[in-house]
Design a protein around this motif. Sequence first.
Motif, PDB file in Angstrom:
ATOM      1  N   THR A  27       0.851  -1.190   0.000  1.00 10.53           N
ATOM      2  CA  THR A  27       0.000   0.000   0.000  1.00 10.53           C
ATOM      3  C   THR A  27       0.885   1.237   0.000  1.00 10.53           C
ATOM      4  OG1 THR A  27      -1.723  -1.175   1.207  1.00 10.53           O
ATOM      5  CG2 THR A  27      -1.813   1.234   1.252  1.00 10.53           C
ATOM      6  N   ALA A  28       0.630   2.130  -0.918  1.00  8.00           N
ATOM      7  CA  ALA A  28       1.432   3.349  -1.027  1.00  8.00           C
ATOM      8  C   ALA A  28       1.186   4.278   0.154  1.00  8.00           C
ATOM      9  CB  ALA A  28       1.101   4.086  -2.319  1.00  8.00           C
ATOM     10  N   GLU A  29       2.261   4.913   0.586  1.00 16.05           N
ATOM     11  CA  GLU A  29       2.144   6.010   1.550  1.00 16.05           C
ATOM     12  C   GLU A  29       1.904   7.270   0.738  1.00 16.05           C
ATOM     13  OE1 GLU A  29       5.611   6.067   4.079  1.00 16.05           O
ATOM     14  OE2 GLU A  29       5.475   3.902   4.424  1.00 16.05           O
ATOM     15  N   ARG A  30       0.948   8.102   1.162  1.00 15.57           N
ATOM     16  CA  ARG A  30       0.576   9.304   0.405  1.00 15.57           C
ATOM     17  C   ARG A  30       0.730  10.541   1.300  1.00 15.57           C
ATOM     18  NH1 ARG A  30      -2.736   8.265  -4.387  1.00 15.57           N
ATOM     19  NH2 ARG A  30      -2.386  10.460  -4.749  1.00 15.57           N
ATOM     20  N   PRO A  31       1.966  11.054   1.462  1.00 18.28           N
ATOM     21  CA  PRO A  31       2.159  12.227   2.312  1.00 18.28           C
ATOM     22  C   PRO A  31       1.560  13.504   1.723  1.00 18.28           C
ATOM     23  CG  PRO A  31       4.220  11.598   1.273  1.00 18.28           C
ATOM     24  CD  PRO A  31       3.222  10.537   0.944  1.00 18.28           C
TER      25      PRO A  31
END
Length: 133
Positions: A27-31
């Motif tokens: 799952t991508a981290e989306r800062p």
Amino acid sequence: MNFASIRIITDDIDRLVEFYEQVTGVTAERPAPVFAEFVMPTCTLAIGHSKTAQLFGADAVVAGSNRTVIMEFRVDDVEAEYARLKPAVEDWVQEPTTMPWGNRSMLFRDPDGNLVNLFQPVTEDAMKRFAGR
């Protein structure tokens, strides 16, 4: 020096993030809405919207224009990954094939045309070469 990441610039970040979540199982981290990272044990794949390219200079990066880099991911079972991803990938370049250097490899393009290689060392020499990596 440590290699930190590779970054893809795209005009459609949500589409590419969804694609790589499917490919990597991470799952991508989306800062930020214009940036995502896939943090894996051996590397990080970053994806930035083309709006972020302006931060690097006017024409430093052009989304969807790469034809020289291959992103490579080592997997445990190329055949299983091929079966899992076959319905999700639209542009297959090479079905699973054993390469002369001993890797079982499959190549496909992501939705922006970037080349992706999933590979598995299968010969004794290839397995030795990747031992400990």
